[in-house]
Design an enzyme around this catalytic site. Structure first.
Site, mmCIF file in Angstrom:
data_model
loop_
_atom_site.group_PDB
_atom_site.id
_atom_site.type_symbol
_atom_site.label_atom_id
_atom_site.label_comp_id
_atom_site.label_asym_id
_atom_site.label_seq_id
_atom_site.Cartn_x
_atom_site.Cartn_y
_atom_site.Cartn_z
ATOM 1 N N LYS A 174 -46.352 19.711 -40.561
ATOM 2 C CA LYS A 174 -47.050 18.417 -40.668
ATOM 3 C C LYS A 174 -47.680 18.255 -42.059
ATOM 4 O O LYS A 174 -47.532 17.232 -42.694
ATOM 5 C CB LYS A 174 -48.166 18.299 -39.608
ATOM 6 C CG LYS A 174 -47.687 18.456 -38.183
ATOM 7 C CD LYS A 174 -48.832 18.306 -37.193
ATOM 8 C CE LYS A 174 -49.903 19.379 -37.275
ATOM 9 N NZ LYS A 174 -49.500 20.715 -36.851
ATOM 10 N N ARG A 199 -55.607 15.686 -31.160
ATOM 11 C CA ARG A 199 -55.056 16.947 -30.684
ATOM 12 C C ARG A 199 -55.201 17.092 -29.172
ATOM 13 O O ARG A 199 -54.836 18.121 -28.623
ATOM 14 C CB ARG A 199 -55.816 18.093 -31.360
ATOM 15 C CG ARG A 199 -54.949 18.858 -32.360
ATOM 16 C CD ARG A 199 -55.809 19.931 -32.980
ATOM 17 N NE ARG A 199 -55.067 20.988 -33.567
ATOM 18 C CZ ARG A 199 -54.771 21.081 -34.851
ATOM 19 N NH1 ARG A 199 -55.083 20.112 -35.671
ATOM 20 N NH2 ARG A 199 -54.145 22.132 -35.304
ATOM 21 N N ARG A 215 -46.994 32.739 -44.126
ATOM 22 C CA ARG A 215 -47.487 31.563 -44.863
ATOM 23 C C ARG A 215 -48.714 31.900 -45.706
ATOM 24 O O ARG A 215 -49.600 32.614 -45.257
ATOM 25 C CB ARG A 215 -47.832 30.488 -43.845
ATOM 26 C CG ARG A 215 -48.337 29.212 -44.442
ATOM 27 C CD ARG A 215 -48.106 28.079 -43.494
ATOM 28 N NE ARG A 215 -49.276 27.806 -42.690
ATOM 29 C CZ ARG A 215 -49.457 26.648 -42.044
ATOM 30 N NH1 ARG A 215 -48.548 25.700 -42.093
ATOM 31 N NH2 ARG A 215 -50.541 26.456 -41.336
ATOM 32 N N ARG A 236 -54.537 32.184 -44.352
ATOM 33 C CA ARG A 236 -55.603 31.542 -43.595
ATOM 34 C C ARG A 236 -56.149 32.493 -42.547
ATOM 35 O O ARG A 236 -55.397 33.268 -41.962
ATOM 36 C CB ARG A 236 -55.062 30.274 -42.912
ATOM 37 C CG ARG A 236 -55.112 29.082 -43.836
ATOM 38 C CD ARG A 236 -54.443 27.872 -43.277
ATOM 39 N NE ARG A 236 -54.708 27.595 -41.865
ATOM 40 C CZ ARG A 236 -54.297 26.480 -41.270
ATOM 41 N NH1 ARG A 236 -53.643 25.570 -41.952
ATOM 42 N NH2 ARG A 236 -54.537 26.284 -39.995
ATOM 43 N N ARG A 272 -53.637 29.549 -30.772
ATOM 44 C CA ARG A 272 -53.408 28.169 -31.220
ATOM 45 C C ARG A 272 -52.186 27.574 -30.527
ATOM 46 O O ARG A 272 -52.182 26.405 -30.149
ATOM 47 C CB ARG A 272 -53.224 28.126 -32.744
ATOM 48 C CG ARG A 272 -54.559 28.250 -33.487
ATOM 49 C CD ARG A 272 -54.349 28.565 -34.950
ATOM 50 N NE ARG A 272 -53.771 27.480 -35.705
ATOM 51 C CZ ARG A 272 -53.194 27.637 -36.885
ATOM 52 N NH1 ARG A 272 -53.119 28.831 -37.436
ATOM 53 N NH2 ARG A 272 -52.690 26.593 -37.525
HETATM 54 P P1 AMP Z 1 -54.728 22.757 -38.725
HETATM 55 O O1 AMP Z 1 -54.861 23.023 -40.174
HETATM 56 O O2 AMP Z 1 -54.395 21.316 -38.416
HETATM 57 O O3 AMP Z 1 -53.804 23.721 -38.027
HETATM 58 O O4 AMP Z 1 -56.197 22.972 -38.071
HETATM 59 C C1 AMP Z 1 -56.878 24.209 -38.202
HETATM 60 C C2 AMP Z 1 -57.940 24.354 -37.139
HETATM 61 O O5 AMP Z 1 -58.926 23.298 -37.243
HETATM 62 C C3 AMP Z 1 -57.455 24.253 -35.687
HETATM 63 O O6 AMP Z 1 -56.916 25.477 -35.214
HETATM 64 C C4 AMP Z 1 -58.762 23.878 -34.978
HETATM 65 O O7 AMP Z 1 -59.628 24.994 -34.877
HETATM 66 C C5 AMP Z 1 -59.390 22.907 -35.945
HETATM 67 N N1 AMP Z 1 -58.936 21.508 -35.705
HETATM 68 C C6 AMP Z 1 -58.057 20.794 -36.472
HETATM 69 N N2 AMP Z 1 -57.879 19.569 -35.979
HETATM 70 C C7 AMP Z 1 -58.652 19.469 -34.873
HETATM 71 C C8 AMP Z 1 -58.886 18.430 -33.910
HETATM 72 N N3 AMP Z 1 -58.279 17.244 -33.979
HETATM 73 N N4 AMP Z 1 -59.750 18.691 -32.894
HETATM 74 C C9 AMP Z 1 -60.369 19.871 -32.806
HETATM 75 N N5 AMP Z 1 -60.189 20.898 -33.666
HETATM 76 C C10 AMP Z 1 -59.339 20.714 -34.697
#
Ligand code: AMP
Length: 220
Positions: free
Chosen positions: A13, A87, A125, A158, A169
């Site tokens: 994404k 999400r 990654r 990360r 996740r």
């Molecule tokens: P991402 O970089 O999109 O994979 O997001 C990293 C982390 O941020 C996720 O594993 C969640 O802990 C938190 N996070 C991201 N987007 C959301 C969301 N819409 N609602 C709640 N937690 C989020």
């Protein structure tokens, strides 16, 4: 025009979003980037968010709503590109309500990859701690080890990409995020994208649909 990218962790994404903001004038809402930024603040909220991210858990819908409302206020009148939000179903309903005055969501791209591919990608990654560029050490390594090709920033793993957090996740994704695929399918907004193809091929397909949408909007 308001666009949403959904898909499991590692589905690409963020990579597609970065290509899109080069070609289109979107205000880019990356939920993960905003939360990672917040998690660096040495405040009770920052520390709480850091803990949740590290464990691969979601932050509360209430906090996400506050962040979203603030972003939409700052970007009134602009086209929006959402990545990582919504999400879950409650967030999907929130975004529908909040975008009513902006014409609603036009298209949702669902990047589909297998769990196996997600784990393979996430475990190799690294990301730039300055500009957020993403590299895969096997398929798209940087030219210089540990250094970002674009800005010279340091490349890091990360904290939530250790195997335990990745598995969590993926589980949360299946339980919480997958239902929004049905939600947007029923609304006729969802487009399935095979996310296991080369980045450029995927981008071409996404861009073609957005170009077509731009033409339709202009015709109206
Ligand atoms: P991402 O970089 O999109 O994979 O997001 C990293 C982390 O941020 C996720 O594993 C969640 O802990 C938190 N996070 C991201 N987007 C959301 C969301 N819409 N609602 C709640 N937690 C989020």
């Amino acid at each position: 025009m308001n666009i949403l990218l959904i898909g499991s962790p590692g589905s690409g994404k963020g990579t597609q979003a970065r290509l899109l903001i080069n070609d289109f004038d979107f205000a880019y809402f990356s939920a993960g980037d905003i939360l990672r930024h917040l998690s660096k603040e040495n405040t009770p909220l920052g520390r709480q968010v850091l803990g949740l991210i590290r464990r691969g858990e979601l932050v509360s819908d209430l906090l996400m709503k506050r962040i979203l409302v603030d972003f939409l206020k700052k970007n009134k009148g602009r086209d929006i590109l959402l990545d990582g939000y919504p999400r879950n179903l409650s967030q999907a309903k929130t975004i529908d309500q909040r975008l009513i005055l902006k014409g609603g969501l036009n298209l949702v791209f669902y990047l589909r990859i297998s769990d196996r591919e997600a784990i393979r990608r996430l475990s190799s990654r690294v990301v730039c701690c300055q500009c957020g560029a993403v590299y895969n050490l096997i398929t798209s390594p940087p030219q210089k080890k540990g250094i970002c090709d674009y800005c010279g920033g340091k490349l890091v793993r990360r904290a939530d990409e250790k195997l335990g957090a990745v598995k969590k996740r993926l589980l949360i994704y299946k339980k919480e995020t997958k239902p929004i695929v049905d939600y947007f399918t029923k609304k006729g907004k969802l487009m399935f994208i095979d996310g296991e193809r080369p980045i450029k091929e995927i981008y071409k397909e996404i861009k073609k649909s957005i170009d077509a949408l731009c033409l339709d909007t202009k015709a109206i």
